[in-house]
Design a protein around this motif. Structure first.
Motif, short mmCIF file in Angstrom:
data_model
loop_
_atom_site.label_atom_id
_atom_site.label_comp_id
_atom_site.label_asym_id
_atom_site.label_seq_id
_atom_site.Cartn_x
_atom_site.Cartn_y
_atom_site.Cartn_z
N HIS A 455 13.70 -9.79 8.42
CA HIS A 455 14.14 -10.91 9.47
C HIS A 455 12.96 -12.05 9.16
N GLN A 456 12.27 -12.01 8.19
CA GLN A 456 11.09 -12.91 8.14
C GLN A 456 11.52 -14.02 6.87
N PRO A 457 10.81 -15.09 6.73
CA PRO A 457 11.04 -16.02 5.43
C PRO A 457 10.71 -15.17 4.29
N ALA A 458 11.30 -15.51 3.13
CA ALA A 458 11.10 -14.78 1.95
C ALA A 458 9.60 -14.49 1.46
N SER A 459 8.60 -15.40 1.64
CA SER A 459 7.40 -15.17 1.29
C SER A 459 6.72 -14.26 2.15
N VAL A 460 6.98 -14.54 3.43
CA VAL A 460 6.11 -13.59 4.30
C VAL A 460 6.76 -12.23 4.32
N GLY A 461 8.03 -12.09 4.08
CA GLY A 461 8.65 -10.75 4.02
C GLY A 461 8.12 -9.94 2.70
N ALA A 462 8.09 -10.75 1.50
CA ALA A 462 7.75 -10.17 0.34
C ALA A 462 6.34 -9.57 0.68
N GLU A 463 5.42 -10.64 1.21
CA GLU A 463 3.92 -10.17 1.17
C GLU A 463 3.94 -8.75 2.01
N LEU A 464 4.62 -8.87 3.25
CA LEU A 464 4.59 -7.64 4.17
C LEU A 464 5.17 -6.21 3.52
N ILE A 465 6.09 -6.46 2.61
CA ILE A 465 6.56 -5.25 2.06
C ILE A 465 5.60 -4.73 1.14
N ALA A 466 4.95 -5.74 0.25
CA ALA A 466 3.89 -5.22 -0.66
C ALA A 466 2.82 -4.48 -0.19
N THR A 467 2.31 -5.22 1.04
CA THR A 467 0.91 -4.60 1.64
C THR A 467 1.20 -3.31 2.36
N SER A 468 2.80 -3.17 2.90
CA SER A 468 2.93 -1.75 3.37
C SER A 468 3.36 -0.80 2.23
N ARG A 469 3.69 -1.21 1.39
CA ARG A 469 3.88 -0.17 0.13
C ARG A 469 2.50 0.26 -0.40
N GLU A 470 1.67 -0.51 -0.25
CA GLU A 470 0.25 -0.23 -0.71
C GLU A 470 -0.31 0.54 0.22
N ALA A 471 -0.40 0.57 1.41
CA ALA A 471 -0.86 1.40 2.53
C ALA A 471 -0.19 2.40 2.61
N PHE A 472 1.18 2.84 2.19
CA PHE A 472 1.83 3.92 2.34
C PHE A 472 1.43 4.74 1.08
N THR A 473 1.32 4.34 0.09
CA THR A 473 0.88 4.97 -1.34
C THR A 473 -0.48 5.43 -1.17
N HIS A 474 -1.33 4.61 -0.49
CA HIS A 474 -2.89 5.27 -0.32
C HIS A 474 -2.82 6.51 0.62
N GLY A 475 -1.93 6.29 1.63
CA GLY A 475 -1.66 7.68 2.58
C GLY A 475 -0.98 8.91 1.83
N LEU A 476 -0.23 8.45 0.96
CA LEU A 476 0.16 9.70 0.04
C LEU A 476 -1.00 10.23 -0.73
N GLN A 477 -1.67 9.25 -1.27
CA GLN A 477 -2.73 9.91 -2.24
C GLN A 477 -3.85 10.76 -1.53
N ILE A 478 -3.99 10.08 -0.27
CA ILE A 478 -5.12 10.96 0.56
C ILE A 478 -4.45 12.49 1.02
N ALA A 479 -3.23 12.23 1.46
CA ALA A 479 -2.79 13.44 1.72
C ALA A 479 -2.42 14.42 0.90
N ALA A 480 -2.20 13.94 -0.32
CA ALA A 480 -2.05 14.78 -1.72
C ALA A 480 -3.24 15.59 -2.01
#
Length: 531
Positions: A455-480
């Motif tokens: 529901h955000q402008p394209a640039s804001v939404g894309a940056e938010l998606i990229a940041t959240s994916r990095e954070a989630f992947t970091h969480g998966l790495q530590i959990a593993a």
């Protein structure tokens, strides 16, 4: 002279097909519901609370009733209980498929859980009755164990295929004709066995087991999904207190549901600990890898389910390798090797990045699936031979209850580690124009971040998606990495507990077996040894 029953023939192997069929349906039913949630919501319009109960009541009742149903099978007849369970499961499936209110579907799902609780411990206990030759029994248990893992992987795919062609009730209706077939074949192919000496049912113990297990697992799952809350902690704590009371009751009563002294045997304790730990690891990481496929790699749920089937060859290889080696190699080496293979799989998953190819994830999950299948195949053999034959149903039910505990702990602990790292990394994220509840959703889960980004402008939404994916992947790495370390530590403990379990065991004549055929000479019977 102690005497042995002959090797299994065609009738026993055909009976195994019936048992495997039942096991496959139970395993599929645990995971088949995922894709049906949306059409169920549209058709029945349940509240949020009702929807959660539709999803969870099956596993709660299954876990809660296992110990009691194991005792009932031992006392009144395992074949009889399996037939009753198949009837209950088939009827409950038809009721679920035709439910026209949320309450009716919740009740049908609870009945399905009760049916599954009668089928799970009796299936493995019957394998012990049917396969008295150690080599044949190992092969039969390998087939049973492999079916459990295969069914769990098939569930989402079966659900997706059915929903693409039929109404939502089809994910339940497929059970009914199969259970009718089981009702026809079970009296013909399966032997009966019961132990009249078990005495009366410990009603108080049965109440304490059900009243303790259900809130304990409920509390753990709620903590895993929603994070810390006093209410969830109270449920889990109350369940734990009742379980302690249950253990004390079993130590004091003259007719216990489970023999607590079994835990004095290193083989039995090691097998139970292994089952708990491998399910803790596999189920805990599966919730993160499934999200990674969908939220990071951008797959649809059905496509992610199809990719998850790529690990099935690893399961088949594990079953074959274990079946061959278990006749020559002591269980301690194979079980600990399986756990170390799982640790290696965790290590592979810790190398995932947002740009990783799906093949890397499949290698990690494949190693974990192979290690889990190998370990559980061997521990199932140890469980059914550690206990006296007349208690095989109860010992199997105890093992499966700890398996359910492992699943719940895995969701709670490993899932929470991933969530904690995600929230830590996202805590400093402050996207322009996002605040209040929307910002809280972004910082809590990757799913919330995706919803807000849409529901955000394209640039804001894309940056938010990229940041959240990095954070989630970091969480998966530590959990593993955490999972790998825990698996190595527990493998060392299990190595000590299982060190005296031999390769082969002799199976003496069972005086309570109704279908006792001619006998042949037997080698010396293995006695359970302390760890």
């Amino acid at each position: 002279m102690t005497e042995l029953k002959p090797r299994a023939g065609l009738k026993e192997w055909l009976g195994l097909v019936v048992i495997v069929l039942v096991t496959l349906l139970i395993a599929i039913d645990i995971s088949v519901l995922g894709f049906a949630i949306t059409p169920i919501s549209e058709s029945l319009r349940p509240s949020a609370t009702q929807l959660l109960w539709i999803m969870d009541i099956y596993s709660f009742v299954l876990a809660g009733a296992l110990i009691t149903m194991g005792w009932v099978g031992d006392r009144f007849g395992r074949r009889k209980l399996l037939i009753i369970g198949a009837l209950v499961f088939g009827v409950a499936s038809a009721l679920a498929a035709t439910a026209d209110t949320p309450e009716m579907l919740i009740g049908a799902r609870a009945l399905l859980g009760l049916g599954a609780a009668t089928l799970t411990p009796t299936s493995l206990a019957l394998i012990r009755n049917m396969f008295h030759d150690s080599k044949q029994r190992k092969s039969a248990i390998a087939a049973w164990s492999g079916t459990l893992a295969t069914g769990a992987a098939l569930g989402p795919v079966v659900g997706g295929l059915l929903l693409n062609n039929f109404w939502w009730g089809s994910v339940f209706m497929i059970n009914t004709p199969v259970m009718v077939l089981v009702l026809i074949l079970a009296p013909i192919l399966l032997p009966e066995r019961r132990d009249p000496s078990r005495g009366k049912l410990d009603v108080l113990g049965a109440f304490l087991s059900i009243a303790g297990i259900m809130p304990f697992i409920y509390g753990l799952k709620e903590l895993a999904v929603d994070g810390w809350s006093n209410e969830s902690a109270i449920w889990a704590g109350a369940g734990a207190i009742l379980l302690v009371a249950f253990v004390q009751r079993q130590r004091m009563t003259s007719h216990p549901l489970i023999d607590i002294s079994l835990f004095h045997y290193g083989g039995f304790t090691g097998a139970i600990l292994t089952n708990l730990m491998v399910m803790f690891s596999f189920m805990g990481v599966s919730i993160l890898t499934n999200q990674f496929l969908q939220m990071v790699l951008g797959m649809t749920p059905f496509r992610a389910a199809l990719w998850s089937m790529a690990v099935m060859p690893a399961i088949g290889i594990a079953v074959g390798v274990v079946s061959a080696l278990s006749r020559k190699v002591k269980p301690v080496y194979l079980v600990t090797s399986g756990m170390l293979v799982m640790a290696l799989g965790f290590g592979v998953l810790s190398r995932l990045t947002v740009d990783s190819n799906v093949a890397l994830l499949l290698v990690g999950v494949g190693l974990m699936a192979a290690g889990m299948t190998a370990s559980k195949t061997l521990t199932a053999e140890i469980v059914v031979t550690s206990a006296p034959k007349e208690h095989a149903g109860s010992s199997t039910a105890t093992s499966e209850t700890f398996t359910e505990f492992g699943s719940a702990f895995g969701f709670a602990v490993i899932g929470s580690i991933g969530s904690a790292i995600y929230r830590h990394d996202m805590n400093t994220v402050n996207p322009a124009g996002i605040g209040g509840e929307a910002l809280e959703a972004v910082r809590n889960t990757i799913g919330g971040a995706a919803t807000v980004a849409a529901h955000q402008p394209a640039s804001v939404g894309a940056e938010l998606i990229a940041t959240s994916r990095e954070a989630f992947t970091h969480g998966l790495q530590i959990a593993a990495l955490s999972g790998a370390a825990a698996m190595v530590v527990v493998a060392a403990i299990v190595a000590v507990l299982l060190r005296r379990v031999p390769i082969e065991t002799g199976e003496p004549i069972d005086p309570y077996d109704i279908d006792a055929p001619a006998t042949v000479p037997s080698p010396k019977r293995m006695q359970p040894t302390a760890g």
